[in-house]
Design a protein around this motif. Structure first.
Motif, PDB file in Angstrom:
ATOM      1  N   LEU A  66       0.816  -1.216   0.000  1.00 42.77           N
ATOM      2  CA  LEU A  66       0.000   0.000   0.000  1.00 42.77           C
ATOM      3  C   LEU A  66       0.851   1.268   0.000  1.00 42.77           C
ATOM      4  O   LEU A  66       0.471   2.270  -0.625  1.00 42.77           O
ATOM      5  N   LEU A  67       1.995   1.250   0.668  1.00 43.95           N
ATOM      6  CA  LEU A  67       2.903   2.408   0.633  1.00 43.95           C
ATOM      7  C   LEU A  67       3.380   2.664  -0.793  1.00 43.95           C
ATOM      8  O   LEU A  67       3.363   3.801  -1.273  1.00 43.95           O
ATOM      9  N   ALA A  68       3.807   1.602  -1.488  1.00 39.69           N
ATOM     10  CA  ALA A  68       4.290   1.748  -2.868  1.00 39.69           C
ATOM     11  C   ALA A  68       3.150   2.166  -3.799  1.00 39.69           C
ATOM     12  O   ALA A  68       3.326   3.042  -4.654  1.00 39.69           O
ATOM     13  N   PHE A  69       1.980   1.562  -3.625  1.00 40.28           N
ATOM     14  CA  PHE A  69       0.817   1.877  -4.445  1.00 40.28           C
ATOM     15  C   PHE A  69       0.414   3.340  -4.264  1.00 40.28           C
ATOM     16  O   PHE A  69       0.147   4.054  -5.236  1.00 40.28           O
ATOM     17  N   THR A  70       0.396   3.813  -3.017  1.00 34.46           N
ATOM     18  CA  THR A  70       0.028   5.205  -2.734  1.00 34.46           C
ATOM     19  C   THR A  70       1.065   6.174  -3.294  1.00 34.46           C
ATOM     20  O   THR A  70       0.703   7.246  -3.800  1.00 34.46           O
ATOM     21  N   ALA A  71       2.331   5.819  -3.230  1.00 29.55           N
ATOM     22  CA  ALA A  71       3.375   6.670  -3.821  1.00 29.55           C
ATOM     23  C   ALA A  71       3.151   6.823  -5.319  1.00 29.55           C
ATOM     24  O   ALA A  71       3.300   7.922  -5.875  1.00 29.55           O
ATOM     25  N   GLU A  72       2.778   5.741  -5.992  1.00 30.91           N
ATOM     26  CA  GLU A  72       2.484   5.819  -7.426  1.00 30.91           C
ATOM     27  C   GLU A  72       1.235   6.654  -7.688  1.00 30.91           C
ATOM     28  O   GLU A  72       1.198   7.436  -8.628  1.00 30.91           O
ATOM     29  N   PHE A  73       0.214   6.495  -6.865  1.00 29.51           N
ATOM     30  CA  PHE A  73      -1.002   7.290  -7.015  1.00 29.51           C
ATOM     31  C   PHE A  73      -0.676   8.777  -6.924  1.00 29.51           C
ATOM     32  O   PHE A  73      -1.112   9.578  -7.757  1.00 29.51           O
ATOM     33  N   LEU A  74       0.111   9.158  -5.916  1.00 28.66           N
ATOM     34  CA  LEU A  74       0.464  10.571  -5.744  1.00 28.66           C
ATOM     35  C   LEU A  74       1.352  11.065  -6.880  1.00 28.66           C
ATOM     36  O   LEU A  74       1.310  12.246  -7.239  1.00 28.66           O
ATOM     37  N   SER A  75       2.148  10.180  -7.458  1.00 26.53           N
ATOM     38  CA  SER A  75       3.035  10.576  -8.558  1.00 26.53           C
ATOM     39  C   SER A  75       2.278  10.890  -9.840  1.00 26.53           C
ATOM     40  O   SER A  75       2.725  11.694 -10.646  1.00 26.53           O
ATOM     41  N   HIS A  76       1.144  10.223 -10.043  1.00 28.62           N
ATOM     42  CA  HIS A  76       0.473  10.320 -11.334  1.00 28.62           C
ATOM     43  C   HIS A  76      -0.910  10.938 -11.290  1.00 28.62           C
ATOM     44  O   HIS A  76      -1.593  10.992 -12.310  1.00 28.62           O
ATOM     45  N   SER A  77      -1.343  11.390 -10.134  1.00 31.69           N
ATOM     46  CA  SER A  77      -2.665  12.004 -10.062  1.00 31.69           C
ATOM     47  C   SER A  77      -2.532  13.521 -10.129  1.00 31.69           C
ATOM     48  O   SER A  77      -1.513  14.087  -9.749  1.00 31.69           O
ATOM     49  N   LEU A 104       6.753   8.590   1.446  1.00 32.96           N
ATOM     50  CA  LEU A 104       6.294   7.219   1.199  1.00 32.96           C
ATOM     51  C   LEU A 104       7.344   6.416   0.424  1.00 32.96           C
ATOM     52  O   LEU A 104       7.589   5.242   0.720  1.00 32.96           O
ATOM     53  N   ALA A 105       7.953   7.056  -0.556  1.00 33.03           N
ATOM     54  CA  ALA A 105       8.989   6.367  -1.339  1.00 33.03           C
ATOM     55  C   ALA A 105      10.181   5.994  -0.457  1.00 33.03           C
ATOM     56  O   ALA A 105      10.743   4.898  -0.592  1.00 33.03           O
ATOM     57  N   TYR A 106      10.566   6.869   0.463  1.00 31.20           N
ATOM     58  CA  TYR A 106      11.653   6.547   1.390  1.00 31.20           C
ATOM     59  C   TYR A 106      11.265   5.411   2.325  1.00 31.20           C
ATOM     60  O   TYR A 106      12.090   4.545   2.640  1.00 31.20           O
TER      61      TYR A 106
END
Length: 159
Positions: A66-77, A104-106
């Motif tokens: 979920l941390l990785a998924f949320t980091a991607e969501f924030l990167s592309h939204s 989150l990425a860290y």
């Protein structure tokens, strides 16, 4: 050259860097893995977490995913709309979202540094699914005119 036998390695593991105090007072201390390993007995992000129970290990994998998924969501939204009325507020929100994404990425990076194979796969799966849903063109309507492609990867933050 000295032979690196079990007694020597045991002595190395029992010495602390603060003056050589033996870890006999702390019998639950364990040596950190420096290569990938498979198993549920890992420490991820916090001392003693997830512990030795398999259910907690699975929960830890879900958290890393979920941390990785949320980091991607924030990167592309695009949570801040272009042309917002209050430019200062929009800039502050964009900055806070960037800080959250980097944090989150860290955390994902630190979790991977546990060198647990399951944690690594959970992080990669979270980034994979997050990018597939939010960053790739799979679920997006294609634009009428296709602009020149400069890279397969989108910019790091597109708020």
């Amino acid at each position: 050259m000295e032979n690196m036998n079990d007694d020597h390695m045991h002595g190395m593991m029992n010495n602390k860097s603060d003056g050589g105090t033996a870890t006999a007072m702390h019998p639950h201390k364990m040596m950190m893995h420096m290569t990938f390993f498979w198993g549920t007995d890992a420490q991820i992000l916090f001392s003693g977490w997830p512990g030795t129970r398999t259910g907690m290990y699975v929960l830890a994998l879900i958290v890393v995913f979920l941390l990785a998924f949320t980091a991607e969501f924030l990167s592309h939204s695009q949570l801040v709309k272009p042309g917002s009325a209050n430019h200062v507020t929009a800039s502050l929100v964009q900055t806070l979202l960037h800080a959250l994404r980097v944090g989150l990425a860290y955390l994902v990076m630190l979790a991977i540094m546990s060198f647990n194979g399951g944690v690594f796969l959970a992080a990669v799966a979270g980034h994979f699914l997050g990018f597939l849903l939010f960053g790739s063109q799979v679920f997006k309507k294609p634009p009428a005119a296709v602009p020149a492609k400069t890279s397969d990867l989108p910019p790091p933050m597109s708020c």
